[in-house]
Design an enzyme around this catalytic site. Sequence first.
Site, short mmCIF file in Angstrom:
data_model
loop_
_atom_site.label_atom_id
_atom_site.label_comp_id
_atom_site.label_asym_id
_atom_site.label_seq_id
_atom_site.Cartn_x
_atom_site.Cartn_y
_atom_site.Cartn_z
CD GLN B 127 -1.72 1.07 2.82
OE1 GLN B 127 -1.09 1.19 3.83
NE2 GLN B 127 -3.35 2.65 3.21
CB SER B 130 2.94 6.92 4.24
OG SER B 130 1.69 6.99 5.45
CD GLU B 245 -4.02 0.93 7.45
OE1 GLU B 245 -4.28 2.13 7.11
OE2 GLU B 245 -3.25 0.97 7.70
CD GLU B 375 -1.29 11.40 19.30
OE1 GLU B 375 -0.37 10.68 18.37
OE2 GLU B 375 -0.25 10.80 20.06
C1 LIG Z 1 5.34 0.11 11.38
C2 LIG Z 1 4.66 0.84 10.31
C3 LIG Z 1 3.96 0.22 9.36
C4 LIG Z 1 3.95 1.53 8.02
N1 LIG Z 1 3.31 0.61 6.97
C5 LIG Z 1 2.30 1.64 5.88
C6 LIG Z 1 2.05 1.03 4.93
O1 LIG Z 1 2.02 -0.29 4.72
N2 LIG Z 1 2.25 1.98 3.71
C7 LIG Z 1 1.49 3.42 4.32
O2 LIG Z 1 1.45 4.14 3.26
N3 LIG Z 1 2.04 3.28 4.88
C8 LIG Z 1 2.21 3.06 6.39
N4 LIG Z 1 2.92 3.31 7.19
C9 LIG Z 1 2.47 4.57 7.72
C10 LIG Z 1 2.01 5.17 8.18
O3 LIG Z 1 0.14 5.57 8.03
C11 LIG Z 1 2.15 7.05 8.97
O4 LIG Z 1 3.23 6.56 9.45
C12 LIG Z 1 0.87 7.09 10.10
O5 LIG Z 1 0.06 7.84 9.25
C13 LIG Z 1 1.41 8.47 10.62
O6 LIG Z 1 1.89 9.67 9.86
P1 LIG Z 1 3.17 10.37 9.96
O7 LIG Z 1 4.32 9.67 10.13
O8 LIG Z 1 3.74 11.45 8.52
O9 LIG Z 1 3.42 11.73 10.92
P2 LIG Z 1 2.51 12.79 11.13
O10 LIG Z 1 0.68 12.52 10.22
O11 LIG Z 1 3.87 13.83 10.79
O12 LIG Z 1 2.18 12.74 12.57
C14 LIG Z 1 3.48 12.84 13.62
C15 LIG Z 1 2.63 13.51 15.14
O13 LIG Z 1 1.57 14.17 14.60
C16 LIG Z 1 0.07 13.39 15.31
N5 LIG Z 1 -0.77 14.54 14.22
C17 LIG Z 1 -0.50 14.81 13.49
N6 LIG Z 1 -1.50 14.87 12.44
C18 LIG Z 1 -2.26 15.43 13.76
C19 LIG Z 1 -3.87 15.82 14.33
N7 LIG Z 1 -4.70 16.31 13.07
N8 LIG Z 1 -4.12 16.12 15.52
C20 LIG Z 1 -3.55 15.71 16.75
N9 LIG Z 1 -2.17 14.67 16.18
C21 LIG Z 1 -1.46 15.08 14.94
C22 LIG Z 1 0.32 12.10 15.51
O14 LIG Z 1 -0.33 11.61 15.73
C23 LIG Z 1 1.76 12.22 15.66
O15 LIG Z 1 2.14 11.70 17.01
C24 LIG Z 1 3.60 2.73 7.87
C25 LIG Z 1 3.84 2.72 9.43
C26 LIG Z 1 4.66 2.21 10.49
C27 LIG Z 1 4.81 2.82 11.79
#
Ligand SMILES: Cc1cc2nc3c(=O)[nH]c(=O)nc-3n(C[C@H](O)[C@H](O)[C@H](O)COP(=O)(O)OP(=O)(O)OC[C@H]3O[C@@H](n4cnc5c(N)ncnc54)[C@H](O)[C@@H]3O)c2cc1C
Lengths: 366, 404
Positions: B127, B130, B245, B375
């Site tokens: 998928q 991100s 998901e 969150e």
């Molecule tokens: C083990 C693992 C597997 C994954 N596998 C996949 C995959 O197969 N495919 C894929 O596409 N992605 C994958 N991901 C990515 C995952 O979906 C994202 O890491 C996740 O959605 C968070 O996005 P970010 O890392 O950009 O953090 P950010 O969105 O930048 O968030 C950073 C911090 O800010 C907080 N935050 C952000 N927005 C808000 C809000 N509106 N209100 C309050 N707090 C907020 C978050 O909670 C977090 O604490 C994976 C991640 C992990 C850890």
Amino acid sequence: MNFDFSDDAKALREQARRFLDERATTKVARTQMAADSPYDTMLWTQVVELGWTAARVPEAMGGLGLGGDEACVLAEEIGRSLAPVPFMSTLLATEALVLVGTEEQQTRWLGGFAEGALIGCVGWGEGDAASPARAGAKVTGDRITGIKVPVPDLMAADVALVSAQGPDGVQLYVIDLSDPGVTREAADTIDLVRRHGRLTLTNAPCAPLGTPDTYHEWLDRAAILTSFEALGTASAAMAMAIGYAKERTAFGQKIGRYQGVKHKCADMYIKLELARAHALHGAWAMQDGAAELRQAAAAARVASLDALAYCAEENLQIHGGTGFTWDSDCQFYYRRNRAIVAALGSKTWWSDRLVRALERRNALAA
Amino acid sequence: MDFNDTPQEAEYRTKVRAWIDANIGEFRDVPDTMDRADFVARSKRWQTKKYEAGFTGITWPKAFGGQGLGPMNQIVFNQEESRFHAPTELFSIGLGMCIPTVFSHGSQALIDRYVAKALSGEEVWCQLFSEPVAGSDLAGIRTKAVKDGDDWVIDGQKVWTTNAHLSDFGIIVCRTDPSKPKHKGLTMFIVDMHAPGVEARPLKQMSGGSDFNEVFFTGVRVADSHRVGAEGDGWKVALTTLMNERLAVGGKPRHAPGYATLLDMAKRVQRDDGAAIEAADVRQRIAATYIADEGIKLTQMRALSALSKGEMPGPESSIAKVVVAKTMQDMAAFALDLSESGGFVTGAETDPDVARLQGSYLWSAGLRIAGGTDEILRNIIAERVLGLPGDLRPDKDLPFNAAA
Ligand SMILES: Cc1cc2nc3c(=O)[nH]c(=O)nc-3n(C[C@H](O)[C@H](O)[C@H](O)COP(=O)(O)OP(=O)(O)OC[C@H]3O[C@@H](n4cnc5c(N)ncnc54)[C@H](O)[C@@H]3O)c2cc1C
């Protein structure tokens, strides 16, 4: 798999909610705070007419002979409305009498509960004893001496079931409150709506109700029923918090938009749903006489106390200064939380009991 | 109330159990050593066996190569399968999220080409959502797809893509019209992970393994026939994936340590004043872990009851992941506190229970983020279940290329 209440129980829940929404608003609770009578007698008459006190009483004794599910949904709705009536007390007494009462005891009290002529209450606390498993009150022969405080609805009741030390251990005894050697007086507590009392027994007549083992089984059942009450009260506090969060503006937007507020509401919901799952498990175990009863009851109690404390405290917090005023309804939930803890013992005690049940189960499985 | 199978469920369970008992063979336990290639081969062998026996796509319509059965059948199968250590992770994203998206929004030709081969384990999917700049705020992705004749040309970067390096195909959401507001200019495609210009570089996770990747796209050509859903409908299509998901990653991971591990451990561990199990703080923590672990299991039973009656599960199912991930972390930390050297020392000498807890402690940190952070999940509960107003989103209605 059918892990849900029966349609009949759900229908009763709806009926109860409609009635209480209309008849037992928080205004009624507020009026009760200043009332002379220990409960709202008019409302109680209606509750009796609806058959709620008869629900768990066997048909042979003039009751409806309904199942535990029905008792659970009624407890939840009473908890939600804060209705100032001795329903929970009478229900917990009914549960004990139905479980282990002799035919004579059942005949003496249950019919009266069903038709509203008599009111029951239960008391285990003694001021200092924090454990429902212990008791300072003592039974010698057919006489009991000791003090029970705080006893919910004592001033309204005709009969009290109290825990006391008997020849085989701590168990329940039936006290006819009109007997000699029985004195009672109102006891002031944090909860200003549900009245409590202090029961002094001086060589008063008493009769054993079941055994020390059945006392513990009753504690389990009482824990499940009060979990539903707690769920109802907690849900009402959550609903109040959400309502205010949608209305109140600060810094140019509704406070419900702020995550500091919104996430508290989400956590209320999370705790409530966890508690509801455990309470339902308890209702199932009670109905099925399942081996998991002890564990399910303790878990329901711990989870529901956790949810109730959180919802009651954070509801007031979300209301800000207005929440701290006497005129706000926040205090009802905040105070009732303590009453529900006092009614059956703390989260700490029940956590310990839960772990003991898990240990026993693990030992059996090994 | 009862926890019993209906007669149909019981019949299906008997059939499944008999098949699993006869076929589990090498999949009964996890082998002591296994490299990447072994893991993939082994996962595919088990998937193919299930496919041939008719135990894949259990709830999918027959028209898409599924079995056309109800969700309870799938649950019964999962319960029976989880008695052993059969490898299923490699396919969970493809079959749990990607393929349902393809058959909900893709053309018949795409369905014919891809569904069966995914079900049989022949092709692995990932998928690609991100990006470095956009995870929670998925609609902020920048990877672009530009129309060129009958093809689209994709340029950009995805990140944290689980199993991208092992995958044959992926669903990828791209920006096709930057002049529209962020949610409106997106389109979903199927991309061949072996196509020229696709490069998956495994990223090492803090927990040590490398399950996820950064994936670079440089002039990658995708035929318009591989578009999933209409041009500009990418957000709507992505929501289907995300809904699947949340269903897929709800509960506690299979075989993760729970309250029972903590209980066992507390019995064995001696503190200054006696066995740890006697201490009030330990008992409180065991109770709290039980309330959460078992509470989620029971909440799932509520959902199953609804499904079993042909109804939709209530909104309470939305609490699962946010409870499970944090409970796993707290419980593992507490159990490590109780362990020798605070459960700090790793290596061959480490007690296997402690090693499992160490793994759980590290992995739980990822679980709190993957598939929606704690969150974001609280926002979802507050806004969609409780009806609280949404966060302010200053960029929501601006053209994407005009927003900061
Ligand atoms: C083990 C693992 C597997 C994954 N596998 C996949 C995959 O197969 N495919 C894929 O596409 N992605 C994958 N991901 C990515 C995952 O979906 C994202 O890491 C996740 O959605 C968070 O996005 P970010 O890392 O950009 O953090 P950010 O969105 O930048 O968030 C950073 C911090 O800010 C907080 N935050 C952000 N927005 C808000 C809000 N509106 N209100 C309050 N707090 C907020 C978050 O909670 C977090 O604490 C994976 C991640 C992990 C850890």
